[in-house]
Each structure stands twice: as C-alpha cells, then as structure tokens.
Write an enzyme that holds these catalytic residues in place. Structure first.
Site, PDB file in Angstrom:
ATOM      1  CD  GLN A 180      -3.193  -1.068   0.375  1.00 16.61           C
ATOM      2  OE1 GLN A 180      -3.234   0.150  -0.226  1.00 16.61           O
ATOM      3  NE2 GLN A 180      -3.914  -2.072   0.255  1.00 16.61           N
ATOM      4  CE1 TYR A 209      -7.333 -12.766  -4.879  1.00 18.02           C
ATOM      5  CE2 TYR A 209      -9.012 -12.085  -3.300  1.00 18.02           C
ATOM      6  CZ  TYR A 209      -8.374 -12.903  -4.601  1.00 18.02           C
ATOM      7  OH  TYR A 209      -9.457 -13.230  -5.460  1.00 18.02           O
ATOM      8  CG  ASN A 214      -0.748  -4.088   4.865  1.00 22.06           C
ATOM      9  OD1 ASN A 214      -0.396  -3.270   5.679  1.00 22.06           O
ATOM     10  ND2 ASN A 214      -1.974  -3.453   4.448  1.00 22.06           N
ATOM     11  CD  GLU A 230       0.109 -13.546  -2.062  1.00 22.05           C
ATOM     12  OE1 GLU A 230       0.530 -13.441  -3.240  1.00 22.05           O
ATOM     13  OE2 GLU A 230      -0.930 -12.554  -1.528  1.00 22.05           O
ATOM     14  CG  ASP A 290      -6.432  -5.793  -0.392  1.00 25.21           C
ATOM     15  OD1 ASP A 290      -7.055  -5.018  -1.246  1.00 25.21           O
ATOM     16  OD2 ASP A 290      -5.345  -5.274   0.150  1.00 25.21           O
ATOM     17  CB  CYS A 315      -7.298  -0.834  -5.730  1.00 23.26           C
ATOM     18  SG  CYS A 315      -7.077  -2.343  -6.897  1.00 23.26           S
ATOM     19  CD  GLU A 349      -6.953   0.935  -2.363  1.00 17.83           C
ATOM     20  OE1 GLU A 349      -6.733  -0.223  -1.869  1.00 17.83           O
ATOM     21  OE2 GLU A 349      -6.652   1.604  -3.216  1.00 17.83           O
TER      22      GLU A 349
END
EC number: 2.1.1.-
Length: 357
Positions: A180, A209, A214, A230, A290, A315, A349
């Site tokens: 990010q 994801y 994060n 992931e 995400d 996004c 976002e």
C-alpha cells in the site's frame, strides 16, 4: 483504479459525491471519509531516465502521446525520496559506466528506510564494483536489475512499523511485494477494519490475497485462528517472518490461489500445500478480501458468500460494483468507507463491510 472515465474527480468531496450515486442501489447511509495529506504521501515512485548531450535527467513519458517531461521534484513522494533524488542524480552523472544504458529507477520507502532500484539495458555484472561504490558512498540499500539479472547491495528488505489502535505492528518486505503506497492511509484502512471488528462477535478469519500480512498481523488478535492465502511464495515467506516479528502464533498461511482454496474447502481437490492444515478445524465468522483490480471471479464470490461477514477492500470501484451485484443477493452493505489514497487524482480506495441478510 481511476474514475477518470466518469469525470474529472480530484478532491475527496468530488469522489464521494460520485460514489454516493454510483453505489446508491447498495448503500444509502453515510460514507466514512478518510483524508490524506496532499504532499509527500507516497512511499513508492518510479521514474525514467532521459539522456541528452551526455548528461542525465529524471523523466516521465505520457503513455498516449509519448511526450517526455523532465522531472526535478515529486511533491507527492515521501520526503526521503525527494531528499535523495538530487544526490543520486549528481552521482550518476559523474560516472559514465553507471549512466550508460540506464533507463529507469524505482524508489521505495518505509517510515525508517529507503531502497533504490536501478534498471539497465546491459549486463550489470560489468558495473558491479561501480554499483557497490554507489551503495557505499551514498549509504543506500541498492538493487540493480537487467534482463535476467539482479544484484543487491546491502539489503533489498525494508522494515516497517504501523501504529494501529495503540499497537505497533512490525513488518519486513521488499519491493517485489505488493505494498500500500500511502502509509498513513494504510494505517487508517487497517484501523477502520479493527473498529468494525471491535463491535462484532468473532470466531476465525479467512483472508484471501494476504500478501506479506499487511492486514493479517493487525487483525489476528481479534480471532481465535486465521487462515490466510496468497499465491506468491516470497510473500508467504515474508508473512511467516512477520509473524515471528510480532510473536503471533494463531495464523496459518497457505500458498494457494483463491480458486484452489475454493476447491479445497468444497473437498473437490486435495493439495499437498495444505497437508499441515485441517480446514475442518476452522469456524470462519469473517472473510477479508483485498483483490487486484480485476476484482473477484465467480468461484471466489461463491466461496465467500457462505460466510456471515465480508470485509472487501477495493482499489477498483468498477469491479467492486460488479461484485456487489452478486454479493447483495446474500449480504447487505453495513459500512462503506472511502480512502483518498492518491490525493488530487481520480483514484479511490474503498472499504466495504457486508453482513448476511
């Protein structure tokens, strides 16, 4: 994803006004708006180099017209990037071997550190000593890349600390990770999710994801167990390391695509990568997604709509709207947040919290 196809929305108020109408079939309550400072907010910057009369300039090129713009300063870039740009350029201009066939540079910062990647159209092994001198003389973490080659001087890994609800979360990652690019907004996004979870009955979390962790590391204390997936092996390795940095023991990482996870949960296929994880032991009350700009495909939507609560970080408002058409058949949008990640641009976002109808 930019909103420029819908209008020249630059301020958060303009974006908010558009989004209110764009999503009115799904949400009519108040949106939560999160602002960013308008200068020095971006921790990642990529520039080209322009060669003229045996000297070197930073440049950007218009993707449509190919017109070049000489860049002397980036007011949106982190202060560490702005301070280092002239030092790097002056050094490169004085070394013919370093500036020859040099075509690009990438800057990446955290609160504590800076790394620089130089991109070449030649064999970087031939200038290894020059690159090492650059790294040592300017005291910089340096990466050099050319086709099929990568050289690292000092380290390519950066450390980051986020402040989330009076907690410090520690991370390590490199510039191959998805990051990010606005740290202050990133902290606000994670905090927004945490504030929602504070009001919820919670069991286990499923995260798709997850990247280098994060959101994962910050959300783990809210749940008994976390399963985070992931596809990138290096991201998973960083995520495992970040668990150690934070003394977190309730997260299980799986290197699976969302489609593969869907097959595994439906028991349609077994995966060796899940050999140490018993999916039946999880009781997911919440799922966090995400996704990339393309949004969620049908198999992922079919998977997540089984769960009571969905947190969707997007996004791309366009694919978010398409996905909400499907998710609204089973879920209701309870909260909608807008994060001004890239100030004075059409980018926006979004964060959406949905619960089962």
């Amino acid at each position: 994803m930019s909103l420029e196809n819908f209008g020249n929305f630059l301020t958060l108020d303009e974006k908010h006004s558009f989004i209110k109408k764009y999503f009115k079939e799904f949400y009519t309550k108040d949106f939560k708006l999160f602002t960013s400072k308008d200068k020095h907010y971006r921790t990642r910057a990529e520039l080209s180099f322009y060669h003229e009369n045996d000297t070197l300039f930073y440049a950007m090129f218009d993707p449509k017209s190919k017109k070049k713009y000489i860049i002397e300063y980036l007011d949106f870039a982190d202060e560490k990037i702005c301070a280092f740009m002239p030092k790097l350029l002056e050094y490169l201009r004085q070394d013919d071997k370093l500036k020859e066939k040099l075509f690009g540079v990438e800057f990446l910062t955290t609160k504590q550190e800076l790394s620089v990647t130089l991109l070449y159209h030649k064999n970087i092994e031939d200038i290894k000593s020059n690159l090492e001198n650059l790294s040592n003389n300017l005291h910089i973490n340096l990466i050099a890349r050319s086709k099929g080659k990568k050289l690292i001087f000092k380290t390519e890994n950066l450390r980051q600390t986020l402040n989330i609800q009076d907690r410090k979360i520690f991370y390590e990652f490199n510039n191959d990770c998805f990051i990010q690019p606005n740290t202050a907004i990133n902290e606000k996004m994670i905090t927004w999710v945490c504030e929602i979870l504070n009001t919820q009955k919670r069991m286990d979390l499923l995260e798709l994801y997850c990247g280098y962790g994060n959101f994962t590391l910050a959300l783990a204390p809210f749940f008994f167990k976390v399963l985070a997936t992931e596809i990138s092996k290096s991201n998973i390795n960083f995520a495992l390391k970040n668990c150690e940095l934070n003394n977190t023991t309730n997260i299980h990482f799986a290197r699976l695509s969302s489609e593969e996870l869907s097959l595994a949960i439906k028991k349609e296929r077994e995966f060796f990568r899940l050999k140490d994880i018993r999916l039946d032991d999880f009781n997911f009350s919440h799922v966090l997604v995400d996704p990339p700009r393309a949004g969620l495909d049908k198999s992922v939507i079919d998977l997540i709509k089984k769960y009571e609560n969905i947190i969707y970080i997007s996004c791309n408002p366009i694919t978010l709207k398409e996905n909400l058409k499907e998710l609204s058949l089973t879920h209701r949008v309870e909260e909608f947040a807008l994060f001004d990640q890239f100030v004075n641009t059409p980018h926006l976002e979004c964060g959406v919290f949905l619960s089962k109808v």
